[in-house]
Design a protein around this motif. Sequence first.
Motif, short mmCIF file in Angstrom:
data_model
loop_
_atom_site.label_atom_id
_atom_site.label_comp_id
_atom_site.label_asym_id
_atom_site.label_seq_id
_atom_site.Cartn_x
_atom_site.Cartn_y
_atom_site.Cartn_z
N ALA A 176 3.88 5.44 -5.61
CA ALA A 176 3.74 5.44 -7.07
C ALA A 176 2.69 6.44 -7.51
CB ALA A 176 3.38 4.04 -7.57
N ASN A 177 1.59 6.52 -6.77
CA ASN A 177 0.55 7.50 -7.10
C ASN A 177 1.05 8.92 -6.95
OD1 ASN A 177 -1.45 5.70 -7.83
ND2 ASN A 177 -2.29 5.53 -5.77
N ALA A 178 1.82 9.18 -5.89
CA ALA A 178 2.38 10.51 -5.68
C ALA A 178 3.34 10.87 -6.80
CB ALA A 178 3.07 10.58 -4.33
N THR A 179 4.16 9.89 -7.19
CA THR A 179 5.11 10.12 -8.28
C THR A 179 4.38 10.38 -9.59
OG1 THR A 179 6.76 8.72 -7.20
CG2 THR A 179 7.05 9.13 -9.56
N ALA A 180 3.33 9.61 -9.84
CA ALA A 180 2.54 9.80 -11.07
C ALA A 180 1.86 11.16 -11.07
CB ALA A 180 1.51 8.68 -11.21
N GLU B 59 0.84 -1.21 0.00
CA GLU B 59 0.00 0.00 0.00
C GLU B 59 0.87 1.25 0.00
OE1 GLU B 59 -3.25 1.74 3.01
OE2 GLU B 59 -3.53 -0.37 2.46
N GLY B 60 1.94 1.21 0.79
CA GLY B 60 2.87 2.33 0.81
C GLY B 60 3.53 2.54 -0.55
N ALA B 61 3.90 1.44 -1.19
CA ALA B 61 4.52 1.54 -2.51
C ALA B 61 3.53 2.10 -3.52
CB ALA B 61 5.02 0.16 -2.96
N ILE B 62 2.27 1.67 -3.39
CA ILE B 62 1.23 2.18 -4.29
C ILE B 62 1.02 3.67 -4.05
CG2 ILE B 62 -1.24 2.10 -4.77
CD1 ILE B 62 -1.04 -0.97 -4.34
N ASP B 63 1.01 4.08 -2.79
CA ASP B 63 0.87 5.51 -2.47
C ASP B 63 2.04 6.30 -3.06
OD1 ASP B 63 -1.49 5.06 -1.15
OD2 ASP B 63 -0.62 5.13 0.86
#
Length: 93
Positions: A30-34, A24-28
Amino acid sequence: MRKLTIAGFAMAAALTAGCATTDEGAIDDANATASSAEQTADNALNTANSANSAASSAQETANEALAAAKAAQKSADEANERAKRMLERASQK
């Protein structure tokens, strides 16, 4: 044995929850980076549009200057032609 099985399930659930949290942290991240990349792309597009507008304005100004230079050249050519005719008439007298 039963206690070991329950403990094993509890441990597996804890490990799975830990992995889910990490994912979930990695997804967060990745979303912030995107999102940041999208904002950067928007900024780049706005900059490109501004540059295009400035270039169009500069092109229009250059076209106007060229038209003015051509008009000035035409006026100068006409003035030279008149002066040439005046000199020819003066030399014939």
